[in-house]
Design a protein around this motif. Structure first.
Motif, PDB file in Angstrom:
ATOM      1  N   PHE A   1       0.809  -1.003  -0.122  1.00 14.30           N
ATOM      2  CA  PHE A   1      -0.005  -0.067  -0.102  1.00 14.30           C
ATOM      3  C   PHE A   1       0.869   1.245  -0.100  1.00 14.30           C
ATOM      4  N   LEU A   2       1.837   1.121   0.974  1.00  8.14           N
ATOM      5  CA  LEU A   2       2.847   2.343   0.813  1.00  8.14           C
ATOM      6  C   LEU A   2       3.446   2.693  -0.318  1.00  8.14           C
ATOM      7  N   THR A   3       3.936   1.491  -1.179  1.00  8.18           N
ATOM      8  CA  THR A   3       4.742   1.526  -2.366  1.00  8.18           C
ATOM      9  C   THR A   3       3.729   2.258  -3.424  1.00  8.18           C
ATOM     10  N   GLY A   4       2.493   1.888  -3.383  1.00  9.52           N
ATOM     11  CA  GLY A   4       1.495   2.214  -4.369  1.00  9.52           C
ATOM     12  C   GLY A   4       1.378   3.846  -3.962  1.00  9.52           C
ATOM     13  N   VAL A   5       1.112   4.089  -2.938  1.00 13.10           N
ATOM     14  CA  VAL A   5       0.913   5.767  -2.457  1.00 13.10           C
ATOM     15  C   VAL A   5       2.330   6.454  -2.838  1.00 13.10           C
ATOM     16  N   PHE A   6       3.406   5.893  -2.602  1.00 15.52           N
ATOM     17  CA  PHE A   6       4.603   6.315  -2.890  1.00 15.52           C
ATOM     18  C   PHE A   6       4.712   6.850  -4.470  1.00 15.52           C
ATOM     19  N   GLY A   7       4.222   5.712  -5.423  1.00 15.09           N
ATOM     20  CA  GLY A   7       4.350   5.838  -6.721  1.00 15.09           C
ATOM     21  C   GLY A   7       3.505   6.971  -6.890  1.00 15.09           C
ATOM     22  N   ALA A   8       2.201   7.185  -6.424  1.00 14.96           N
ATOM     23  CA  ALA A   8       1.581   8.304  -6.740  1.00 14.96           C
ATOM     24  C   ALA A   8       2.170   9.624  -6.409  1.00 14.96           C
ATOM     25  N   TYR A   9       2.849   9.459  -5.201  1.00 13.10           N
ATOM     26  CA  TYR A   9       3.560  10.723  -4.867  1.00 13.10           C
ATOM     27  C   TYR A   9       4.649  11.159  -6.015  1.00 13.10           C
ATOM     28  N   LEU A  10       5.283  10.160  -6.453  1.00  5.91           N
ATOM     29  CA  LEU A  10       6.282  10.468  -7.414  1.00  5.91           C
ATOM     30  C   LEU A  10       5.565  10.769  -8.736  1.00  5.91           C
ATOM     31  N   PHE A  11       4.437  10.184  -9.124  1.00  8.80           N
ATOM     32  CA  PHE A  11       3.845  10.757 -10.306  1.00  8.80           C
ATOM     33  C   PHE A  11       3.399  12.091 -10.174  1.00  8.80           C
ATOM     34  N   VAL A  12       2.780  12.469  -9.160  1.00  4.47           N
ATOM     35  CA  VAL A  12       2.351  13.840  -9.268  1.00  4.47           C
ATOM     36  C   VAL A  12       3.186  15.079  -9.397  1.00  4.47           C
ATOM     37  N   HIS A  13       4.680  14.578  -8.606  1.00  2.00           N
ATOM     38  CA  HIS A  13       5.839  15.709  -8.866  1.00  2.00           C
ATOM     39  C   HIS A  13       6.239  15.507 -10.077  1.00  2.00           C
TER      40      HIS A  13
END
Length: 215
Positions: free
Chosen positions: A117-129
């Motif tokens: 779950f955290l990996t998925g949210v981190f991926g979203a975090y990187l994507f929005v940046h």
């Protein structure tokens, strides 16, 4: 002989009961940020469909040349994987909502789940940046609904990361938990610094933005 009762103040008892306590605050936070972010992504999809049905349609997020969903939608970055990026948000942001609801219901997840779950949210975090960098420095326009999603994903990542570390659901390390617990009350500072850095970069790149909004 009278049995010795364990009082709520007993450190041993509190240590055993702590993992069983539901993280209600985290659950509500995940539901709210996930739902608001999902709404922003859905608005983008809705606007894109309306534009496809009526090429003369004026997007509700086209405010001025700099604040314009239309300019962003026309770029290749808006469909990185061959389909509109908001579809990723509509599908992906269901996850934090579902996890939040499950936590409220008393669900407890294994360590592998929190890592996933955290990996998925981190991926979203990187994507929005990445989207922020492309919008500001390559496309030259900002999408209000995109920025709403950014505004939800960024605090979601930092809050989830620090909660996972301080709660020990990722790694069983008392030292990491102590450090994360000490940082936890200042999570808002980290989130604010992240958002201020983005806002500053936008204002430096678009110095006329404030006058356009006020005008």
């Amino acid at each position: 002989m009278t049995a010795v009762e364990t009082s709520p103040a007993d450190p041993a008892a509190s240590t055993e009961s702590a993992p069983a306590r539901r993280p209600i605050g985290l659950a509500i936070f995940l539901i709210l940020t996930g739902a608001i972010g999902w709404w922003g992504a859905m608005e983008l999809i809705t606007e894109r469909v309306r534009l496809l049905l009526d090429p003369e349609y004026t997007l509700n997020c086209d405010i001025n040349p700099l604040i314009s969903c239309g300019n962003v939608m026309e770029s290749w970055q808006a469909s990185l994987l061959g389909f509109p990026n908001p579809l990723l948000g509509v599908a992906g942001l269901v996850a934090p909502i579902a996890v939040g609801v499950a936590l409220l219901a008393g669900a407890r997840f294994d360590r592998w789940f929190w890592w996933a779950f955290l990996t998925g949210v981190f991926g979203a975090y990187l994507f929005v940046h990445w989207l922020f960098e492309q919008a500001v420095y390559a496309i030259g326009a900002l999408c209000p609904w995109c920025m709403l999603v950014w505004l939800m994903v960024i605090p979601m990542f930092w809050v989830l990361l620090l909660w996972c570390l301080k709660s020990g659901v990722l790694i069983n390390s008392p030292r990491v938990q102590r450090v994360a617990s000490a940082v936890w009350p200042f999570t808002w500072v980290i989130v604010l610094a992240n958002l201020v850095a983005i806002a500053t970069a936008i204002l430096v790149q678009f110095p006329t933005l404030i006058s356009l909004l006020l005008g």
